[in-house]
Design a protein around this motif. Structure first.
Motif, PDB file in Angstrom:
ATOM      1  N   LEU A  29      -5.324  55.659 -19.084  1.00  0.00           N
ATOM      2  CA  LEU A  29      -5.653  56.113 -17.732  1.00  0.00           C
ATOM      3  C   LEU A  29      -5.006  57.463 -17.412  1.00  0.00           C
ATOM      4  CD1 LEU A  29      -5.315  52.757 -15.723  1.00  0.00           C
ATOM      5  CD2 LEU A  29      -7.405  53.879 -16.542  1.00  0.00           C
ATOM      6  N   GLY A  30      -3.878  57.749 -18.000  1.00  0.00           N
ATOM      7  CA  GLY A  30      -3.182  59.007 -17.717  1.00  0.00           C
ATOM      8  C   GLY A  30      -3.472  60.102 -18.717  1.00  0.00           C
ATOM      9  N   ALA A  31      -4.482  59.908 -19.539  1.00  0.00           N
ATOM     10  CA  ALA A  31      -4.819  60.909 -20.560  1.00  0.00           C
ATOM     11  C   ALA A  31      -5.485  62.122 -19.921  1.00  0.00           C
ATOM     12  CB  ALA A  31      -5.728  60.296 -21.620  1.00  0.00           C
ATOM     13  N   ALA A  32      -4.689  63.116 -19.603  1.00  0.00           N
ATOM     14  CA  ALA A  32      -5.196  64.371 -19.052  1.00  0.00           C
ATOM     15  C   ALA A  32      -4.560  65.508 -19.831  1.00  0.00           C
ATOM     16  CB  ALA A  32      -4.838  64.469 -17.563  1.00  0.00           C
ATOM     17  N   ALA A  33      -5.130  66.692 -19.717  1.00  0.00           N
ATOM     18  CA  ALA A  33      -4.635  67.846 -20.467  1.00  0.00           C
ATOM     19  C   ALA A  33      -3.123  68.001 -20.225  1.00  0.00           C
ATOM     20  CB  ALA A  33      -5.373  69.106 -20.023  1.00  0.00           C
ATOM     21  N   PRO A  34      -2.355  68.284 -21.256  1.00  0.00           N
ATOM     22  CA  PRO A  34      -2.761  68.672 -22.626  1.00  0.00           C
ATOM     23  C   PRO A  34      -2.810  67.500 -23.615  1.00  0.00           C
ATOM     24  CG  PRO A  34      -0.428  69.063 -22.339  1.00  0.00           C
ATOM     25  CD  PRO A  34      -0.907  68.462 -21.054  1.00  0.00           C
ATOM     26  N   VAL A  35      -3.061  66.288 -23.157  1.00  0.00           N
ATOM     27  CA  VAL A  35      -3.120  65.142 -24.061  1.00  0.00           C
ATOM     28  C   VAL A  35      -4.245  65.338 -25.072  1.00  0.00           C
ATOM     29  CG1 VAL A  35      -3.542  62.676 -24.230  1.00  0.00           C
ATOM     30  CG2 VAL A  35      -2.137  63.574 -22.364  1.00  0.00           C
ATOM     31  N   SER A  36      -3.937  65.105 -26.356  1.00  0.00           N
ATOM     32  CA  SER A  36      -4.912  65.257 -27.431  1.00  0.00           C
ATOM     33  C   SER A  36      -5.331  63.871 -27.925  1.00  0.00           C
ATOM     34  CB  SER A  36      -4.310  66.062 -28.582  1.00  0.00           C
ATOM     35  OG  SER A  36      -5.138  66.012 -29.721  1.00  0.00           O
ATOM     36  N   PHE A  37      -6.618  63.574 -27.828  1.00  0.00           N
ATOM     37  CA  PHE A  37      -7.091  62.271 -28.307  1.00  0.00           C
ATOM     38  C   PHE A  37      -6.981  62.145 -29.828  1.00  0.00           C
ATOM     39  CE2 PHE A  37      -8.927  62.090 -24.084  1.00  0.00           C
ATOM     40  CZ  PHE A  37      -8.770  60.752 -23.762  1.00  0.00           C
ATOM     41  N   LEU A  38      -6.933  63.296 -30.518  1.00  0.00           N
ATOM     42  CA  LEU A  38      -6.725  63.242 -31.969  1.00  0.00           C
ATOM     43  C   LEU A  38      -5.338  62.690 -32.297  1.00  0.00           C
ATOM     44  CD1 LEU A  38      -8.330  66.632 -33.108  1.00  0.00           C
ATOM     45  CD2 LEU A  38      -9.274  64.320 -33.315  1.00  0.00           C
ATOM     46  N   LEU A  69       0.772  63.432 -26.145  1.00  0.00           N
ATOM     47  CA  LEU A  69       0.403  62.099 -25.674  1.00  0.00           C
ATOM     48  C   LEU A  69       0.553  61.902 -24.175  1.00  0.00           C
ATOM     49  CD1 LEU A  69       2.250  60.036 -28.458  1.00  0.00           C
ATOM     50  CD2 LEU A  69      -0.131  60.795 -28.463  1.00  0.00           C
ATOM     51  N   VAL A  70       1.396  62.707 -23.534  1.00  0.00           N
ATOM     52  CA  VAL A  70       1.703  62.506 -22.115  1.00  0.00           C
ATOM     53  C   VAL A  70       1.417  63.794 -21.348  1.00  0.00           C
ATOM     54  CG1 VAL A  70       3.467  61.823 -20.440  1.00  0.00           C
ATOM     55  CG2 VAL A  70       3.506  60.871 -22.764  1.00  0.00           C
ATOM     56  N   ALA A  71       0.771  63.643 -20.215  1.00  0.00           N
ATOM     57  CA  ALA A  71       0.486  64.798 -19.375  1.00  0.00           C
ATOM     58  C   ALA A  71       1.778  65.402 -18.841  1.00  0.00           C
ATOM     59  CB  ALA A  71      -0.424  64.389 -18.220  1.00  0.00           C
ATOM     60  N   ALA A  72       1.779  66.729 -18.645  1.00  0.00           N
ATOM     61  CA  ALA A  72       2.980  67.423 -18.192  1.00  0.00           C
ATOM     62  C   ALA A  72       3.438  66.910 -16.836  1.00  0.00           C
ATOM     63  CB  ALA A  72       2.708  68.926 -18.127  1.00  0.00           C
ATOM     64  N   GLU A  73       2.504  66.604 -15.930  1.00  0.00           N
ATOM     65  CA  GLU A  73       2.874  66.102 -14.606  1.00  0.00           C
ATOM     66  C   GLU A  73       3.632  64.777 -14.709  1.00  0.00           C
ATOM     67  OE1 GLU A  73      -0.083  66.970 -15.561  1.00  0.00           O
ATOM     68  OE2 GLU A  73      -0.545  68.798 -14.409  1.00  0.00           O
ATOM     69  N   ALA A  74       3.204  63.935 -15.635  1.00  0.00           N
ATOM     70  CA  ALA A  74       3.871  62.639 -15.810  1.00  0.00           C
ATOM     71  C   ALA A  74       5.290  62.824 -16.333  1.00  0.00           C
ATOM     72  CB  ALA A  74       3.065  61.748 -16.749  1.00  0.00           C
ATOM     73  N   LEU A  75       5.461  63.771 -17.266  1.00  0.00           N
ATOM     74  CA  LEU A  75       6.791  64.028 -17.799  1.00  0.00           C
ATOM     75  C   LEU A  75       7.722  64.567 -16.723  1.00  0.00           C
ATOM     76  CD1 LEU A  75       6.054  65.627 -21.289  1.00  0.00           C
ATOM     77  CD2 LEU A  75       7.220  63.470 -20.855  1.00  0.00           C
TER      78      LEU A  75
END
Length: 384
Positions: free
Chosen positions: A41-50, A98-104
């Motif tokens: 649910l929190g997968a937003a840029a710069p998260v890489s699905f690869l 793996l983690v969006a910058a805002e979440a970190l």
């Protein structure tokens, strides 16, 4: 057969380890599912699905393992904890993918929950000398991953939180283990005292049987004499009188409690019936031995069964006695994972003292233990 008392107890240390491990394993499994949902649910840029897809698949694989362990109430193995630590370290170092910058920045990284659970699992499963370095490695990897993802991120507050977690959990587990060890020492002493009571009770029963037998035969002999059954000297009467007098002499000169004859099979039935957490299959031959010999056998068998319940990871054991080559032999066997005698910790006195030492200090007695991947067999013997 009537057993002395009905109270049964399991190893307090084993109960504590089992309860804490099951709880930690179950919570780790649930946490894994929650963080997986949060990661998606929190997968937003710069998260890489690869990066996210394979690492999240790996994390879900470990989560499924822990849920399976908790559901089946299986023990937690060292390699499983090591795998969890390695998986968490890998996720920590890859946080920037793996983690969006805002979440970190907001301290809402889904990896933080896994870090805490990995620290708890390591401390629960391993002794402090191994758990503390492993927990510090996880915490350090998390901080390195945060800095790689966000160089301006303040990591010192997070570091202090992790250090407090590590210290508090280590102290808690140390206190629990020491308390459980103290309880086990007390219960072990009680078990030895009850074995002594069993020996004394069986000795008393044997004395009562002898007194009853002498009473009946002597009374019968005197009755025949009083009724005039024999008109003159009789070899049969003389032999019976000699036998009765010998029996009375033996009762007058009562042997010491520890040398009075004891039914070994009856005593071992008592011991097997009191084994906790085990189904003991018995095949015991009738055998009578001196009381001190019976007590040595009982003490060694008690310790062997307790070791199976604590360490073998099985719920069944076998207790067999037989006559072999002029010896009375008793064997206790299980089909557990076995152990290496040469690598026993110095504080494992049960095997060295209560089993090997107890029997080897007995004249004409002995003991040996064979253990491997197919199980463990404890062999005890004494030659009359």
């Amino acid at each position: 057969m009537t057993h002395l008392g009905s109270t049964r107890y399991d190893s307090a240390a084993r109960q504590v380890e089992s309860a804490v491990t099951r709880t930690a394993t179950g919570v780790r499994g649930v946490t894994g599912l929650v963080v997986a949902v949060a990661a998606i649910l929190g997968a937003a840029a710069p998260v890489s699905f690869l990066w996210l897809a394979p690492l999240l698949t790996l994390e879900l694989g470990w989560t499924a393992l822990f849920l399976r362990l908790a559901w089946r109430r299986r023990p937690l193995r060292g390699w499983q904890v090591a795998g969890d630590v390695v998986t968490t370290v890998a996720l920590c170092l890859a946080q920037r993918h793996l983690v969006a910058a805002e979440a970190l920045e907001g301290g809402a990284s889904w990896i933080a929950g896994l870090v805490t659970m990995s620290i708890i699992l390591a401390v629960v499963a391993w002794p402090p000398r191994v758990a503390i370095p492993a927990a510090l490695a996880v915490a350090g990897a998390y901080l390195v991953g945060m800095r790689l993802a966000s160089p301006a991120q303040d990591v010192y507050g997070t570091l202090m939180i992790h250090l407090v977690q590590i210290v508090s959990i280590v102290l808690l587990m140390t206190l629990l283990r020491r308390s459980a060890a103290s309880a086990d020492a007390f219960l072990h002493g009680s078990a030895r005292a009850q074995i002594a009571l069993m020996v004394e009770r069986l000795r008393r029963e044997d004395e009562l049987r002898q007194v009853s037998s002498v009473h009946e035969t002597s009374l019968h002999t005197l009755t025949m004499v009083g009724l005039g059954t024999y008109d003159g000297p009789s070899a049969t009467l003389r032999a019976q009188a000699v036998t009765d007098l010998s029996a009375l002499e033996r009762l007058r000169d009562r042997p010491r409690a520890d040398s009075a004859p004891i039914a070994l099979d009856a005593l071992l039935e008592e011991v097997a019936g009191r084994a906790t957490g085990l189904e003991v299959h018995r095949s015991l031959i009738p055998a009578t031995v001196p009381g001190d010999v019976a007590e040595r056998f009982a003490r060694a068998v008690t310790e062997a069964l307790a070791n199976i319940a604590r360490h073998a990871g099985v719920r069944e054991a076998e207790l067999v006695s037989c006559h072999r080559a002029g010896e009375i032999r008793v064997e206790v066997a299980d089909e557990g994972g076995g152990f290496d005698q040469d690598r026993l910790p110095p504080d494992r006195f049960g095997v060295r003292g209560s089993i090997l030492g107890t029997m080897r200090s007995l004249p004409n007695g002995g003991a040996e233990i064979s253990s491997g991947c197919q199980g463990t067999k404890v062999s005890l013997w004494w030659r009359p």
